[in-house]
Design a protein around this motif. Sequence first.
Motif, short mmCIF file in Angstrom:
data_model
loop_
_atom_site.label_atom_id
_atom_site.label_comp_id
_atom_site.label_asym_id
_atom_site.label_seq_id
_atom_site.Cartn_x
_atom_site.Cartn_y
_atom_site.Cartn_z
N MET A 150 10.87 -2.36 -7.84
CA MET A 150 10.06 -2.42 -6.64
C MET A 150 8.66 -1.91 -6.97
N LYS A 151 7.67 -2.69 -6.56
CA LYS A 151 6.29 -2.32 -6.82
C LYS A 151 5.53 -2.12 -5.51
N PHE A 152 4.46 -1.34 -5.61
CA PHE A 152 3.52 -1.16 -4.51
C PHE A 152 2.39 -2.17 -4.69
N PHE A 153 1.78 -2.58 -3.58
CA PHE A 153 0.62 -3.47 -3.63
C PHE A 153 -0.38 -2.98 -2.61
N VAL A 154 -1.64 -2.86 -3.02
CA VAL A 154 -2.70 -2.32 -2.17
C VAL A 154 -3.64 -3.43 -1.73
N ILE A 155 -3.89 -3.50 -0.43
CA ILE A 155 -4.90 -4.40 0.10
C ILE A 155 -5.96 -3.51 0.74
N SER A 156 -7.12 -3.46 0.12
CA SER A 156 -8.16 -2.51 0.52
C SER A 156 -9.47 -3.22 0.82
N ASP A 157 -10.28 -2.59 1.65
CA ASP A 157 -11.64 -3.08 1.90
C ASP A 157 -12.66 -2.16 1.24
N ASN A 158 -12.18 -1.21 0.46
CA ASN A 158 -13.04 -0.20 -0.15
C ASN A 158 -12.74 -0.13 -1.64
N ASP A 161 -13.56 2.17 -3.84
CA ASP A 161 -13.12 3.50 -4.29
C ASP A 161 -11.63 3.71 -4.03
N THR A 162 -11.16 3.29 -2.87
CA THR A 162 -9.74 3.39 -2.55
C THR A 162 -8.93 2.55 -3.51
N TYR A 163 -9.38 1.34 -3.75
CA TYR A 163 -8.69 0.43 -4.66
C TYR A 163 -8.61 1.02 -6.07
#
Length: 69
Positions: A1-9, A11-13
């Motif tokens: 199981m993996k995490f996936f990030v959807i960011s608008d920033n 620095d967060t990404y």
Amino acid sequence: MKFFVISDNNDTYIGMRLAGMEGVVVHEYDETVAALQKAVEDPEIGVVLMTQQLVSLCEEVVQDYKLRA
């Protein structure tokens, strides 16, 4: 199981990438919905993390996915 990030920033990404999570940076509604759909369809991804601003941008789509899961 993996995490996936959807960011608008960026620095967060980048911070999440340093923690070993893959993801994308998006800013528009269509980009956000496409990234979310791609993540949901990937059987290896178990958790999708999104910034609050992006969730607010497409709240109805996010709620629909939450109700179907």
